[in-house]
Write a protein that holds these residues in place. Structure first.
Motif, PDB file in Angstrom:
ATOM      1  N   MET A   1       0.884  -1.166  -0.103  1.00 46.86           N
ATOM      2  CA  MET A   1      -0.121  -0.126  -0.155  1.00 46.86           C
ATOM      3  C   MET A   1       0.821   1.254  -0.002  1.00 46.86           C
ATOM      4  SD  MET A   1      -3.115  -0.610  -0.024  1.00 46.86           S
ATOM      5  CE  MET A   1      -4.102   0.879   0.700  1.00 46.86           C
ATOM      6  N   ALA A   2       0.415   2.201  -0.679  1.00 51.03           N
ATOM      7  CA  ALA A   2       0.900   3.503  -0.528  1.00 51.03           C
ATOM      8  C   ALA A   2       1.218   4.222   0.844  1.00 51.03           C
ATOM      9  CB  ALA A   2       0.105   4.575  -1.573  1.00 51.03           C
ATOM     10  N   GLN A   3       2.279   4.899   1.042  1.00 46.39           N
ATOM     11  CA  GLN A   3       2.463   5.633   2.110  1.00 46.39           C
ATOM     12  C   GLN A   3       1.659   6.912   2.097  1.00 46.39           C
ATOM     13  OE1 GLN A   3       6.624   6.698   2.999  1.00 46.39           O
ATOM     14  NE2 GLN A   3       5.956   7.593   4.949  1.00 46.39           N
ATOM     15  N   VAL A   4       0.882   7.128   2.916  1.00 44.17           N
ATOM     16  CA  VAL A   4       0.275   8.594   2.881  1.00 44.17           C
ATOM     17  C   VAL A   4       0.882   9.587   3.874  1.00 44.17           C
ATOM     18  CG1 VAL A   4      -2.041   9.474   3.488  1.00 44.17           C
ATOM     19  CG2 VAL A   4      -2.032   7.384   2.678  1.00 44.17           C
ATOM     20  N   ILE A   5       1.278  10.611   3.260  1.00 46.68           N
ATOM     21  CA  ILE A   5       2.054  11.716   4.000  1.00 46.68           C
ATOM     22  C   ILE A   5       1.203  12.889   4.147  1.00 46.68           C
ATOM     23  CG2 ILE A   5       4.179  13.052   4.129  1.00 46.68           C
ATOM     24  CD1 ILE A   5       5.505  10.833   2.594  1.00 46.68           C
ATOM     25  N   LYS A   6       0.800  13.503   5.373  1.00 48.55           N
ATOM     26  CA  LYS A   6       0.088  14.473   5.440  1.00 48.55           C
ATOM     27  C   LYS A   6       0.730  15.666   5.234  1.00 48.55           C
ATOM     28  CE  LYS A   6      -3.866  16.627   6.697  1.00 48.55           C
ATOM     29  NZ  LYS A   6      -5.078  16.572   5.726  1.00 48.55           N
ATOM     30  N   LEU A   7       0.599  16.695   4.637  1.00 47.85           N
ATOM     31  CA  LEU A   7       1.344  17.913   4.486  1.00 47.85           C
ATOM     32  C   LEU A   7       0.471  19.306   4.554  1.00 47.85           C
ATOM     33  CD1 LEU A   7       4.427  16.993   1.964  1.00 47.85           C
ATOM     34  CD2 LEU A   7       4.452  17.251   4.158  1.00 47.85           C
ATOM     35  N   TYR A   8       1.183  20.081   4.739  1.00 47.91           N
ATOM     36  CA  TYR A   8       0.117  21.675   4.763  1.00 47.91           C
ATOM     37  C   TYR A   8       0.892  22.384   4.002  1.00 47.91           C
ATOM     38  CZ  TYR A   8      -2.067  18.986   8.869  1.00 47.91           C
ATOM     39  OH  TYR A   8      -2.443  18.101   9.428  1.00 47.91           O
ATOM     40  N   GLU A   9       0.176  22.954   3.028  1.00 49.30           N
ATOM     41  CA  GLU A   9       0.851  24.216   1.971  1.00 49.30           C
ATOM     42  C   GLU A   9       1.290  25.366   3.034  1.00 49.30           C
ATOM     43  OE1 GLU A   9      -0.184  26.608  -2.085  1.00 49.30           O
ATOM     44  OE2 GLU A   9      -1.610  25.464  -1.025  1.00 49.30           O
ATOM     45  N   GLU A  10       0.636  25.722   3.883  1.00 54.38           N
ATOM     46  CA  GLU A  10       0.925  26.726   4.857  1.00 54.38           C
ATOM     47  C   GLU A  10       2.478  26.810   5.408  1.00 54.38           C
ATOM     48  OE1 GLU A  10      -2.119  25.371   5.083  1.00 54.38           O
ATOM     49  OE2 GLU A  10      -3.073  26.712   3.632  1.00 54.38           O
ATOM     50  N   ASN A  11       2.437  25.517   5.826  1.00 52.10           N
ATOM     51  CA  ASN A  11       3.842  25.120   6.779  1.00 52.10           C
ATOM     52  C   ASN A  11       4.246  23.813   6.248  1.00 52.10           C
ATOM     53  OD1 ASN A  11       5.946  25.681   8.532  1.00 52.10           O
ATOM     54  ND2 ASN A  11       4.468  24.711  10.339  1.00 52.10           N
ATOM     55  N   THR A  12       4.809  23.766   4.985  1.00 51.31           N
ATOM     56  CA  THR A  12       5.310  22.352   4.472  1.00 51.31           C
ATOM     57  C   THR A  12       6.687  22.050   5.092  1.00 51.31           C
ATOM     58  OG1 THR A  12       4.384  23.385   2.360  1.00 51.31           O
ATOM     59  CG2 THR A  12       5.875  21.396   2.071  1.00 51.31           C
ATOM     60  N   ASP A  13       6.520  20.714   5.311  1.00 49.92           N
ATOM     61  CA  ASP A  13       7.528  20.002   6.185  1.00 49.92           C
ATOM     62  C   ASP A  13       8.710  19.750   4.979  1.00 49.92           C
ATOM     63  OD1 ASP A  13       9.364  18.380   7.071  1.00 49.92           O
ATOM     64  OD2 ASP A  13       7.744  17.395   8.331  1.00 49.92           O
ATOM     65  N   GLN A  14       9.828  20.799   4.937  1.00 50.05           N
ATOM     66  CA  GLN A  14      10.781  20.202   3.953  1.00 50.05           C
ATOM     67  C   GLN A  14      11.478  18.973   3.953  1.00 50.05           C
ATOM     68  OE1 GLN A  14      11.340  22.560   1.526  1.00 50.05           O
ATOM     69  NE2 GLN A  14       9.547  23.794   2.475  1.00 50.05           N
ATOM     70  N   LYS A  15      11.767  18.625   5.151  1.00 51.68           N
ATOM     71  CA  LYS A  15      12.240  17.406   5.397  1.00 51.68           C
ATOM     72  C   LYS A  15      11.444  16.250   4.579  1.00 51.68           C
ATOM     73  CE  LYS A  15      15.107  18.131   9.568  1.00 51.68           C
ATOM     74  NZ  LYS A  15      14.926  17.731  11.096  1.00 51.68           N
ATOM     75  N   GLN A  16      10.093  16.182   4.594  1.00 51.38           N
ATOM     76  CA  GLN A  16       9.503  15.319   4.121  1.00 51.38           C
ATOM     77  C   GLN A  16       9.457  15.621   2.501  1.00 51.38           C
ATOM     78  OE1 GLN A  16       7.877  12.887   5.185  1.00 51.38           O
ATOM     79  NE2 GLN A  16       6.922  12.994   7.157  1.00 51.38           N
ATOM     80  N   LEU A  17       9.466  16.833   1.943  1.00 53.71           N
ATOM     81  CA  LEU A  17       9.686  16.908   0.587  1.00 53.71           C
ATOM     82  C   LEU A  17      10.951  16.415   0.224  1.00 53.71           C
ATOM     83  CD1 LEU A  17       8.437  20.477   0.028  1.00 53.71           C
ATOM     84  CD2 LEU A  17       7.271  18.478  -0.523  1.00 53.71           C
ATOM     85  N   ILE A  18      12.042  16.493   0.857  1.00 54.67           N
ATOM     86  CA  ILE A  18      13.258  15.992   0.401  1.00 54.67           C
ATOM     87  C   ILE A  18      13.412  14.444   0.621  1.00 54.67           C
ATOM     88  CG2 ILE A  18      15.626  15.724   1.092  1.00 54.67           C
ATOM     89  CD1 ILE A  18      15.610  18.480   2.256  1.00 54.67           C
ATOM     90  N   LYS A  19      12.332  13.888   1.359  1.00 50.41           N
ATOM     91  CA  LYS A  19      12.425  12.493   1.308  1.00 50.41           C
ATOM     92  C   LYS A  19      11.504  12.059   0.326  1.00 50.41           C
ATOM     93  CE  LYS A  19      10.028   9.027   4.420  1.00 50.41           C
ATOM     94  NZ  LYS A  19       9.134   9.008   5.723  1.00 50.41           N
ATOM     95  N   ILE A  20      10.483  12.554  -0.115  1.00 48.27           N
ATOM     96  CA  ILE A  20       9.555  12.111  -1.163  1.00 48.27           C
ATOM     97  C   ILE A  20      10.515  12.268  -2.582  1.00 48.27           C
ATOM     98  CG2 ILE A  20       7.356  12.759  -2.549  1.00 48.27           C
ATOM     99  CD1 ILE A  20       6.540  13.957   0.077  1.00 48.27           C
ATOM    100  N   ALA A  21      11.171  13.422  -2.506  1.00 51.17           N
ATOM    101  CA  ALA A  21      11.775  13.482  -3.931  1.00 51.17           C
ATOM    102  C   ALA A  21      12.743  12.439  -3.905  1.00 51.17           C
ATOM    103  CB  ALA A  21      12.755  14.882  -3.658  1.00 51.17           C
ATOM    104  N   LYS A  22      13.384  12.053  -2.933  1.00 46.54           N
ATOM    105  CA  LYS A  22      14.493  11.064  -3.187  1.00 46.54           C
ATOM    106  C   LYS A  22      13.802   9.466  -3.637  1.00 46.54           C
ATOM    107  CE  LYS A  22      17.876   8.244  -0.463  1.00 46.54           C
ATOM    108  NZ  LYS A  22      17.511   7.210  -1.112  1.00 46.54           N
ATOM    109  N   ALA A  23      12.518   9.156  -2.957  1.00 49.23           N
ATOM    110  CA  ALA A  23      11.885   8.033  -3.346  1.00 49.23           C
ATOM    111  C   ALA A  23      11.507   8.405  -5.083  1.00 49.23           C
ATOM    112  CB  ALA A  23      10.547   8.161  -2.720  1.00 49.23           C
ATOM    113  N   MET A  24      11.202   9.494  -5.427  1.00 50.73           N
ATOM    114  CA  MET A  24      10.819   9.811  -6.843  1.00 50.73           C
ATOM    115  C   MET A  24      12.017   9.371  -7.677  1.00 50.73           C
ATOM    116  SD  MET A  24       8.280  12.982  -6.779  1.00 50.73           S
ATOM    117  CE  MET A  24       7.697  12.836  -8.045  1.00 50.73           C
ATOM    118  N   ARG A  25      13.277   9.881  -7.212  1.00 54.27           N
ATOM    119  CA  ARG A  25      14.647   9.533  -7.939  1.00 54.27           C
ATOM    120  C   ARG A  25      14.670   8.191  -8.136  1.00 54.27           C
ATOM    121  NH1 ARG A  25      16.459  14.540  -5.804  1.00 54.27           N
ATOM    122  NH2 ARG A  25      16.876  13.506  -3.788  1.00 54.27           N
TER     123      ARG A  25
END
Length: 205
Positions: A1-25
């Protein structure tokens, strides 16, 4: 199953974005929010991931009309032919925003898209989408999440997205309810801008 990650546009967690970007690579398929509807995307440079997205959409990769999600207009010359100053001003005036602009491609397009003469460029007005591109370091190939419902064209509820797509993708970014109107698509490959699809963006450019 997909990992669901909760993010908020107003206060985006940069560490999570970096983690997701690594997975995309590494080839992950990600469902993420934009300023219009939720999109399904992957790293533009990962051919195996591109093939998976095309398969999920039921199209041949070489013929797929995917958008390139960019952080800003600085990516433009990477994949598009030289544009004149009036076209650039039009883009700068309306981006970031709910538009897909179709432009002539150049020789730097990924090999799987070499046969395509044009490319659809998007710069969403959404901090999660553009933050993900920034963390990845190159554009994301993207296509909208369609719905089988006769009334709603797009799936807007993250829990329903998880239900429908959870076994098909690797990561789902839950940013709350999404929109139900796609981007306005404008063709800029001829002398005058041509409306291809009216969506959320005003057609008064």
């Amino acid at each position: 199953m997909a990992q669901v990650i909760k993010l908020y546009e107003e206060n985006t967690d940069q560490k999570q974005l970096i983690k997701i970007a690594k997975a995309m690579r590494d080839g992950a398929l990600v469902i993420y929010p934009t300023d219009t509807v939720y999109g399904l995307g992957c790293d533009i440079t990962n051919k195996a991931a591109l093939e998976k997205v095309a398969h999920l959409k039921g199209v041949k990769l070489e013929k797929a009309n995917f958008s390139f999600i960019c952080e800003d207009l600085s990516n433009l010359s990477d994949y598009t032919a030289q544009i004149d100053s009036s076209t650039f001003k039009l883009l700068k005036r309306n981006l970031p925003g709910p538009y897909t602009f179709v432009l002539n491609g150049n020789n730097n397009l990924p090999s799987v898209f070499k046969k395509k003469k044009t490319v659809g460029i998007r710069v969403p007005d959404n901090a999660i989408a553009t933050g993900l591109v920034k963390a990845l370091g190159n554009p994301i190939i993207s296509t909208s999440i369609k719905d089988d419902d006769e009334v709603l064209e797009y799936t807007t509820d993250p829990s329903l997205i998880e239900e429908k797509w959870g076994k098909l993708v690797d990561i789902i970014i839950d940013a709350g309810y999404g929109g139900n109107i796609g981007s306005t698509v404008i063709d800029l490959t001829t002398s005058e801008p041509t409306l291809i699809r009216e969506g959320k963006g005003s057609i008064e450019l």
